[in-house]
Each structure stands twice: as structure tokens, then as C-alpha cells.
Design a protein around this motif. Structure first.
Motif, PDB file in Angstrom:
ATOM      1  N   TYR A 114     -18.693   5.612  -5.498  1.00 14.14           N
ATOM      2  CA  TYR A 114     -19.591   4.617  -6.109  1.00 14.14           C
ATOM      3  C   TYR A 114     -18.991   3.211  -5.958  1.00 14.14           C
ATOM      4  CZ  TYR A 114     -16.231   5.103  -9.956  1.00 14.14           C
ATOM      5  OH  TYR A 114     -15.085   5.148 -10.690  1.00 14.14           O
ATOM      6  N   ARG A 125     -12.040   2.819  -7.944  1.00 15.18           N
ATOM      7  CA  ARG A 125     -10.675   2.339  -7.733  1.00 15.18           C
ATOM      8  C   ARG A 125      -9.765   3.086  -8.704  1.00 15.18           C
ATOM      9  NH1 ARG A 125      -8.920  -2.152  -5.442  1.00 15.18           N
ATOM     10  NH2 ARG A 125     -10.944  -3.134  -5.175  1.00 15.18           N
ATOM     11  N   THR A 152     -21.211   4.548 -19.893  1.00 16.08           N
ATOM     12  CA  THR A 152     -20.244   3.448 -19.885  1.00 16.08           C
ATOM     13  C   THR A 152     -18.829   3.983 -20.092  1.00 16.08           C
ATOM     14  OG1 THR A 152     -20.787   3.084 -22.213  1.00 16.08           O
ATOM     15  CG2 THR A 152     -21.874   1.650 -20.621  1.00 16.08           C
ATOM     16  N   SER A 159     -15.285   5.275 -17.620  1.00 14.88           N
ATOM     17  CA  SER A 159     -14.526   4.608 -16.547  1.00 14.88           C
ATOM     18  C   SER A 159     -15.386   4.340 -15.318  1.00 14.88           C
ATOM     19  CB  SER A 159     -13.340   5.468 -16.118  1.00 14.88           C
ATOM     20  OG  SER A 159     -12.434   5.611 -17.173  1.00 14.88           O
ATOM     21  N   SER A 160     -16.214   5.312 -14.934  1.00 13.29           N
ATOM     22  CA  SER A 160     -17.025   5.143 -13.720  1.00 13.29           C
ATOM     23  C   SER A 160     -18.050   4.037 -13.909  1.00 13.29           C
ATOM     24  CB  SER A 160     -17.740   6.455 -13.363  1.00 13.29           C
ATOM     25  OG  SER A 160     -16.822   7.501 -13.212  1.00 13.29           O
ATOM     26  N   GLN A 181     -16.560   0.545 -14.047  1.00 15.78           N
ATOM     27  CA  GLN A 181     -16.158   0.020 -12.730  1.00 15.78           C
ATOM     28  C   GLN A 181     -17.375  -0.336 -11.882  1.00 15.78           C
ATOM     29  OE1 GLN A 181     -13.616   3.042 -10.931  1.00 15.78           O
ATOM     30  NE2 GLN A 181     -11.818   1.830 -11.435  1.00 15.78           N
ATOM     31  N   ARG A 207     -24.570   4.685 -24.697  1.00 15.35           N
ATOM     32  CA  ARG A 207     -24.631   5.511 -25.905  1.00 15.35           C
ATOM     33  C   ARG A 207     -23.444   5.195 -26.804  1.00 15.35           C
ATOM     34  NH1 ARG A 207     -25.474  11.845 -25.168  1.00 15.35           N
ATOM     35  NH2 ARG A 207     -23.281  11.768 -24.526  1.00 15.35           N
ATOM     36  N   THR A 208     -22.247   5.109 -26.195  1.00 10.58           N
ATOM     37  CA  THR A 208     -21.051   4.803 -26.986  1.00 10.58           C
ATOM     38  C   THR A 208     -20.322   3.637 -26.338  1.00 10.58           C
ATOM     39  OG1 THR A 208     -20.842   7.177 -27.408  1.00 10.58           O
ATOM     40  CG2 THR A 208     -18.955   5.811 -27.988  1.00 10.58           C
ATOM     41  N   LYS A 219     -10.217   8.072 -26.418  1.00 12.30           N
ATOM     42  CA  LYS A 219     -10.993   8.390 -25.223  1.00 12.30           C
ATOM     43  C   LYS A 219     -10.227   7.714 -24.110  1.00 12.30           C
ATOM     44  CE  LYS A 219     -15.754   8.776 -26.593  1.00 12.30           C
ATOM     45  NZ  LYS A 219     -17.096   8.385 -26.209  1.00 12.30           N
ATOM     46  N   GLY A 248     -20.406  11.424 -16.313  1.00 13.28           N
ATOM     47  CA  GLY A 248     -19.177  12.187 -16.473  1.00 13.28           C
ATOM     48  C   GLY A 248     -19.227  13.613 -15.954  1.00 13.28           C
ATOM     49  N   TRP A 261     -14.292  13.745 -23.648  1.00  9.67           N
ATOM     50  CA  TRP A 261     -14.253  14.905 -22.744  1.00  9.67           C
ATOM     51  C   TRP A 261     -12.907  15.612 -22.826  1.00  9.67           C
ATOM     52  CZ3 TRP A 261     -10.533  14.508 -19.052  1.00  9.67           C
ATOM     53  CH2 TRP A 261     -10.204  13.246 -18.544  1.00  9.67           C
TER      54      TRP A 261
HETATM   55  O1  N01 Z   1     -17.259   9.870 -17.407  1.00 13.01           O
HETATM   56  P1  N01 Z   1     -17.094   9.753 -19.001  1.00 13.01           P
HETATM   57  P2  N01 Z   1     -16.673   8.900 -16.274  1.00 13.01           P
HETATM   58  N1  N01 Z   1     -27.147  10.006 -22.362  1.00 13.01           N
HETATM   59  O2  N01 Z   1     -17.370  11.137 -19.521  1.00 13.01           O
HETATM   60  C1  N01 Z   1     -22.377   8.712 -21.210  1.00 13.01           C
HETATM   61  C2  N01 Z   1     -11.670   9.468 -14.616  1.00 13.01           C
HETATM   62  N2  N01 Z   1     -12.006   8.264 -13.862  1.00 13.01           N
HETATM   63  O3  N01 Z   1     -17.153   9.431 -14.975  1.00 13.01           O
HETATM   64  O4  N01 Z   1     -19.438   8.472 -24.716  1.00 13.01           O
HETATM   65  C3  N01 Z   1     -26.539   8.821 -22.412  1.00 13.01           C
HETATM   66  O5  N01 Z   1     -15.859   9.107 -19.394  1.00 13.01           O
HETATM   67  C4  N01 Z   1     -21.222   8.875 -22.136  1.00 13.01           C
HETATM   68  O6  N01 Z   1     -21.573   8.485 -23.434  1.00 13.01           O
HETATM   69  P3  N01 Z   1     -20.785   9.137 -24.703  1.00 13.01           P
HETATM   70  C5  N01 Z   1     -11.131   9.052 -15.965  1.00 13.01           C
HETATM   71  O7  N01 Z   1     -10.181   9.969 -16.396  1.00 13.01           O
HETATM   72  C6  N01 Z   1     -11.003   7.439 -13.526  1.00 13.01           C
HETATM   73  O8  N01 Z   1     -16.959   7.513 -16.591  1.00 13.01           O
HETATM   74  O9  N01 Z   1     -20.681  10.614 -24.434  1.00 13.01           O
HETATM   75  N3  N01 Z   1     -25.260   8.619 -22.085  1.00 13.01           N
HETATM   76  C7  N01 Z   1     -20.201   7.963 -21.466  1.00 13.01           C
HETATM   77  O10 N01 Z   1     -20.441   6.633 -21.769  1.00 13.01           O
HETATM   78  C8  N01 Z   1     -12.398   9.095 -16.791  1.00 13.01           C
HETATM   79  O11 N01 Z   1     -12.192   9.145 -18.159  1.00 13.01           O
HETATM   80  C9  N01 Z   1     -11.269   6.279 -12.890  1.00 13.01           C
HETATM   81  O12 N01 Z   1     -21.632   8.811 -25.847  1.00 13.01           O
HETATM   82  C10 N01 Z   1     -24.576   9.689 -21.679  1.00 13.01           C
HETATM   83  C11 N01 Z   1     -20.489   8.197 -19.993  1.00 13.01           C
HETATM   84  O13 N01 Z   1     -21.820   8.671 -19.912  1.00 13.01           O
HETATM   85  C12 N01 Z   1     -13.073  10.309 -16.227  1.00 13.01           C
HETATM   86  O14 N01 Z   1     -12.847  10.220 -14.835  1.00 13.01           O
HETATM   87  C13 N01 Z   1     -12.565   5.924 -12.575  1.00 13.01           C
HETATM   88  C14 N01 Z   1     -25.152  10.964 -21.586  1.00 13.01           C
HETATM   89  C15 N01 Z   1     -19.590   9.227 -19.372  1.00 13.01           C
HETATM   90  O15 N01 Z   1     -18.278   8.783 -19.415  1.00 13.01           O
HETATM   91  C16 N01 Z   1     -14.554  10.399 -16.480  1.00 13.01           C
HETATM   92  O16 N01 Z   1     -15.128   9.106 -16.372  1.00 13.01           O
HETATM   93  C17 N01 Z   1     -13.582   6.782 -12.921  1.00 13.01           C
HETATM   94  C18 N01 Z   1     -26.505  11.100 -21.963  1.00 13.01           C
HETATM   95  N4  N01 Z   1     -27.113  12.277 -21.932  1.00 13.01           N
HETATM   96  C19 N01 Z   1     -13.298   7.948 -13.574  1.00 13.01           C
HETATM   97  N5  N01 Z   1     -24.216  11.822 -21.149  1.00 13.01           N
HETATM   98  C20 N01 Z   1     -10.147   5.394 -12.558  1.00 13.01           C
HETATM   99  O17 N01 Z   1      -9.128   5.788 -12.030  1.00 13.01           O
HETATM  100  C21 N01 Z   1     -23.093  11.105 -20.964  1.00 13.01           C
HETATM  101  N6  N01 Z   1     -23.322   9.814 -21.280  1.00 13.01           N
HETATM  102  C22 N01 Z   1     -10.287   4.012 -12.931  1.00 13.01           C
END
Ligand code: N01
Length: 520
Positions: free
Chosen positions: A47, A51, A176, A178-179, A182, A199-200, A318, A370, A480
Motif C-alpha cells: 500500500y 515502510r 487507523t 499502523s497501515s 501510513q 473507530r478508535t 496497542k 488489520g 490485536w
Molecule cells: O491493523 P490494526 P494494521 N470497522 O489491526 C479498524 C504491523 N504493521 O494493518 O482499533 C471499522 O492495527 C481498527 O479499529 P479498532 C504492526 O504491528 C507495521 O494497521 O479495532 N474499523 C483499526 O483502526 C501493526 O500493529 C507497520 O477500533 C475497523 C484498524 O482498522 C499491525 O501490522 C505498518 C473495523 C486496524 O488496525 C497491524 O496494523 C503496518 C471495522 N469493522 C502494519 N475493523 C510498520 O512497520 C477494524 N477496524 C510501520
């Protein structure tokens, strides 16, 4: 039926290094990989803005001095394409591809003396040992099916390899973490309009990414052995040294200046401003208040700033996010925040997203929602142990492992960075290398014999993992880490919070005492 000494599932950081080590033991190995290239999480997560949040030099293999010398990282924090290039280089440099079957998903694995796996290509292969290098997140994205919606939908963890042209488009981003944090600033720069469905609210600290400093890189490479040894002994597997002082014993000025200094430095090291941020509620509130102040100072519209400010979980409980311009993105005229707490999501319509406040017409929906973390990647495979016991049944109330390495009743099955090990709470590369080295040492010791975890040792380890988590603020969040993001998933703290240094010592002691807690 094809027979191998060992089968490895996955060709990301863990699978590649495991293959390299097992070849060194003279084993005949087959790797199965669902993607059509190596890279694991860095293959799937393409995406915009993807990073790493661990500095590049620290987020790289340490096992080869030559590899370390010849590879140059261009930035302090590597982008997804650069990490993928690195892993492609590793695969070529160590001639790994010839033992990897790409576009091949392992669908089932059953134990009967050895392991027989079945794949999406209809193959059946047997091996004495099975090693799950399936990662903690990427193979289990939570992707909804929206047949009604007229436009394109994309999950951040399944981003099309050819990219997505978002120019001039109205984009919804759901999530909102990490993904999302970014991706949102990057998407906002090209899209006509972005609606962020939150949501959060989440805590995020600035990355302060920049070009690699050649002097620093030279210093790191020249002192590689000592630096890496130091990282292996820390709590996080990172180079950064946490401040050993308590936030509570520091005066208000010293506290502020420590937070400010780490905020300016950037990255997840912010959580190391003091030693007690994740164990003392009062210390944690001080750090959280500091970040809340930064959000208010950045976001110009106070109503939006307030919605973006997290209050419902301790900072760091988190996974803390690391961003480049996330909060400031909400000052752009083409970005709008839709707060799902005040106006919950009702449905995806033909033309957009409907909340209780009305419909948001959009052309593209980005799900940054996520993953089914830690257990999902394993339980997506139909794994059956002794007597045909499904792993899904054994783990129905939460994962049970000994050291996060094995689960009793599933002999000769090793899980790299499995639940109950430091994994996602640490620098993943340090934890992956530690597990791979331990498994390679164990296989050399076994010399073809069978190993299984003792149920009593497994229970004791599970109790220890829960007990240590209980000393921290981690269980206070619907994260998670707790399995709280997947409806119906048992609420269990999944990784081991005791730290990589102590954990490594424990694993080494187990091996040195003839694999105590295992039956050979
Ligand atoms: O996933 P997440 P991610 N309706 O689960 C929301 C690694 N990572 O892909 O908090 C509405 O953290 C959910 O809301 P809530 C890193 O370890 C690393 O972002 O459940 N919203 C949340 O805001 C990371 O922690 C890097 O209320 C909904 C979001 O979606 C892990 O991967 C970069 C929903 C999910 O956040 C996962 O990160 C990226 C719904 N039905 C990832 N369901 C780096 O190295 C979920 N949400 C920087």
C-alpha cells in the motif's frame, strides 16, 4: 509422493533464513510460498506509504557478515519496495529459489510419524519435520466481501502489485492502525478527496525518516558484531537504549524534556523515554498526555483534533504507530474524518459508505482493517497432530505453546515467532533469527528423532506468558495482541512480553539441559 527431510511454509524473512540453515545441515528441504515471489509480509503489503518502523540497519539479517557489508540501505527507515529488493537479493545471493514452490499455498498438514502436507496445487509431500514460517499477520488479512459496491476495494495487506491509480478519486479509508496511518497521508496527496473512517483513535509518533547517514552506516557495519550482540540481549531487540529511570521519579521538567527529546528523535523509541511507561498507569498517562498535546498542537480544527485524540487505551498497549505527517494530513481541505464512535458504520451501499450520519459517496474503499494476528496464519491451515487432533480444536480457547516454538501433540512441528514468543513485541528480525538458530540446533541434535512438547511444560509456559502480561498495561487495550480485533476470538494476550534477552536465555538453557520440557 514426494519425500523431503523438512518442509517450510512461507518464504519471508523467516522461511528464507530457515531454508539456508537447514541446507547447512545437509537436509533436503521444500519451501511452499503462496505468493509468486519471496518477501512474506513485504510481498503482500504494498500500500502507499508502506515502510518499516524499525531502522533499516537493525531490520536486516545479521547471520552473514558479507551480506551485511554489501547491502546498502538508502533511508533510515526502509520502504516496502526496498525491503522486498533486499529479500530478493538474499534469495539470489544464497541461491534459495530452487527449493521454493511459489504460488503454492499449504492447505493441510497431518502428522502420522512424519508430516504430510497438501497444497493448493494438489500436491502431497511428506517430511519428517514441518516448520511454519507463516509470519504473524500478513497471511491472514481481514477482507470483507462487498458485492454491492460499484467501485474498487483494496485491503492494505493485499494491495495490487501494479499499484492503484487514486488520482482524482474519492477514497474511503477504513481503519487507523499502523497501515492506515501510513497510507492516509500518501493517499491524500493524490486523491481528490479522502474520508477517513475512524473507530478508535490511535497514538502515533513521527518517524523522522531521512536518507541514510553514510558515517552512521559505516560505524554500524564496522561494529556489526558487537552491536548485534547487544541488540540480542535487550528487551526489544532494538539498538536504542531505554531510559532506565522511572517517569514518576522524574520531576515535571525532566519528564517533559525526555519526552520532547524522544519525540524529536522519532520512532517507537518514544516508548523507551522511561522504564515504567507500560507498567505504571500514572507514568503512562504522562506520556499519553504529552502525545495528546502534540495532536492538539498539530491539528488546526479543535473538533477534529479532539476526535483524533485517543483516551480509551494506555499509550503503547496497542502497537504504537509511526507516521510521516499523519495528524497534519487532517488540515488538508481534501481530507475529512468520519468518527464511527459518534456515527457508526451501517452498511456499504452501491455508491459508498453509509453511517448513521448519512452516506459518503466514494469511488474506492481502502480497508486498513488489520489481520487475524498470530494464530490466524497457522489456523488458516488445517493442521492435525497426533490422533488427528485439529490445531483449531486444541487452540479453541487460545493458543497453547511451549516457548512459542511447539505445541504438545504436534510433534516435529516448529512455529517461528509463534504465539507465546516475543515476536510482534520485538524487532522481528532478531526474533526470527533466534528461533531459526534454535530450531536448526534442535534438528541437528535430534538427528532424525521425534520431538514433542510436554503438556506440563506447555501449561507452565502459558501461565508464565499470562502472568508477565498481567504485570503490564497491555491487557487494558482491545488490541490485536489480545485477539480483540476478531469477533469471537478468545481474549488471550498472544505474544510474550518478557523481552527477547531473557527469552533467548531461557531457550538456550532449555537446549543446553537436553531440551528440558520436551520429549525426544
Ligand atoms: O491493523 P490494526 P494494521 N470497522 O489491526 C479498524 C504491523 N504493521 O494493518 O482499533 C471499522 O492495527 C481498527 O479499529 P479498532 C504492526 O504491528 C507495521 O494497521 O479495532 N474499523 C483499526 O483502526 C501493526 O500493529 C507497520 O477500533 C475497523 C484498524 O482498522 C499491525 O501490522 C505498518 C473495523 C486496524 O488496525 C497491524 O496494523 C503496518 C471495522 N469493522 C502494519 N475493523 C510498520 O512497520 C477494524 N477496524 C510501520
Amino acid at each position: 509422493m514426494l519425500q523431503k527431510d523438512a518442509i517450510i511454509i512461507g518464504a519471508g524473512f523467516a522461511g528464507l533464513y530457515m531454508l539456508h540453515r537447514l541446507r547447512g545441515l545437509g537436509m533436503d528441504v521444500q519451501v511452499f510460498e503462496a505468493g509468486d515471489g519471496v518477501g512474506g509480509t513485504w510481498y503482500w503489503n504494498r500500500y502507499p506509504g508502506a515502510r518499516c518502523d524499525v531502522p533499516s540497519l537493525e531490520y536486516s539479517y545479521s547471520f552473514s557478515e558479507d551480506l551485511q557489508r554489501e547491502w546498502a540501505w538508502s533511508e533510515r527507515y526502509a520502504s516496502q519496495p526496498e525491503i522486498l529488493r533486499y529479500l530478493d537479493h538474499v534469495a539470489d545471493r544464497f541461491d534459495l529459489r530452487r527449493d521454493i514452490a511459489f504460488r503454492t499455498r499449504v492447505t493441510s498438514a497431518a502428522f502420522d510419524d512424519g508430516w504430510t502436507v497438501e497444497t493448493s496445487q494438489g500436491e502431497r509431500v511428506t517430511a519428517r519435520y514441518l516448520i511454519a514460517a507463516v509470519g504473524c499477520l500478513a497471511s491472514a488479512p481481514r477482507v470483507p466481501d462487498l458485492p454491492m459496491f460499484h467501485g474498487a476495494t483494496h485491503h492494505t495487506g493485499r494491495w495490487p502489485h501494479e499499484g492503484v491509480d487514486l488520482a482524482g478519486k474519492r477514497v474511503a479509508v477504513i481503519g487507523t492502525g499502523s497501515s492506515g496511518i501510513q497510507a492516509i497521508p500518501e493517499i491524500a496527496q493524490v486523491a481528490e478527496h479522502v474520508t477517513v473512517f475512524q473507530r478508535t483513535a490511535n497514538f502515533s509518533v513521527p518517524a523522522r525518516n531521512g536518507p541514510m547517514d553514510p558515517a552512521y552506516e559505516k560505524w554500524f557495519k564496522d561494529n556489526h558484531g558487537e552491536i548485534r550482540a547487544g541488540m540480542r540481549a535487550t528487551h526489544s531487540g532494538l539498538m536504542t537504549t531505554p531510559n532506565p529511570d522511572s517517569a514518576l521519579s522524574a520531576g515535571p521538567e525532566a519528564r517533559l524534556s525526555a519526552f520532547e527529546e524522544r519525540w524529536e528523535r522519532g520512532g517507537i523509541a518514544f516508548l523507551g523515554s522511561f522504564s515504567d511507561l507500560l507498567v505504571s498507569e500514572e507514568a503512562n498517562t504522562a506520556a499519553a498526555d504529552f502525545v495528546r498535546g502534540k495532536i492538539r498542537a498539530t491539528v488546526t480544527e479543535s473538533r477534529v483534533a479532539e476526535k483524533l485524540t485517543p483516551y480509551d487505551h494506555p499509550i503503547g498497549s496497542k502497537r504504537i504507530c509511526v507516521d510521516t505527517g499523519y495528524y497534519a494530513t487532517f488540515n488538508r481541505p481534501n481530507v475529512r474524518l468520519a468518527d464511527l464512535r459518534t456515527a457508526p458504520l451501517e452498511e456499504f451501499t452501491r455508491y459508498g459508505v453509509r453511517t448513521t450520519a448519512g452516506e459518503h459517496p466514494v469511488d474506492v474503499i481502502v480497508f486498513a482493517t488489520g489481520f487475524d494476528a498470530l494464530t490466524g496464519p497457522l489456523l488458516n491451515i488445517d493442521i492435525r497432530g497426533k490422533g488427528g487432533l485439529p490445531l483449531r480444536d486444541k487452540w479453541a480457547a487460545g493458543p497453547k505453546t511451549y516457548l512459542g516454538l511447539m505445541s504438545a501433540g504436534f510433534p516435529n512441528l516448529f512455529t517461528i515467532t509463534g504465539p507465546g514468543s516475543p515476536s510482534v513485541l520485538s524487532n522481528m528480525i532478531v526474533s526470527i533469527e533466534q528461533h531459526v538458530d534454535w530450531i536448526a540446533g534442535c534438528l541437528a541434535h535430534l538427528d532424525g528423532r521425534t520431538i514433542d512438547a510436554d503438556p506440563a511444560a506447555e501449561d507452565a509456559w502459558g501461565a508464565h506468558v499470562a502472568e508477565v502480561a498481567g504485570y503490564t498495561l497491555f491487557p487494558r487495550a482491545d488490541s490485536w495482541y489480545m485477539g480483540a480485533n476478531v469477533p469471537g476470538k478468545p481474549r488471550v494476550f498472544l505474544p510474550y512480553v518478557g523481552g527477547v534477552g531473557l527469552y533467548r536465555a531461557r531457550c538456550e538453557e532449555v537446549a543446553a539441559t537436553g531440551y528440558a520440557g520436551f520429549t525426544i
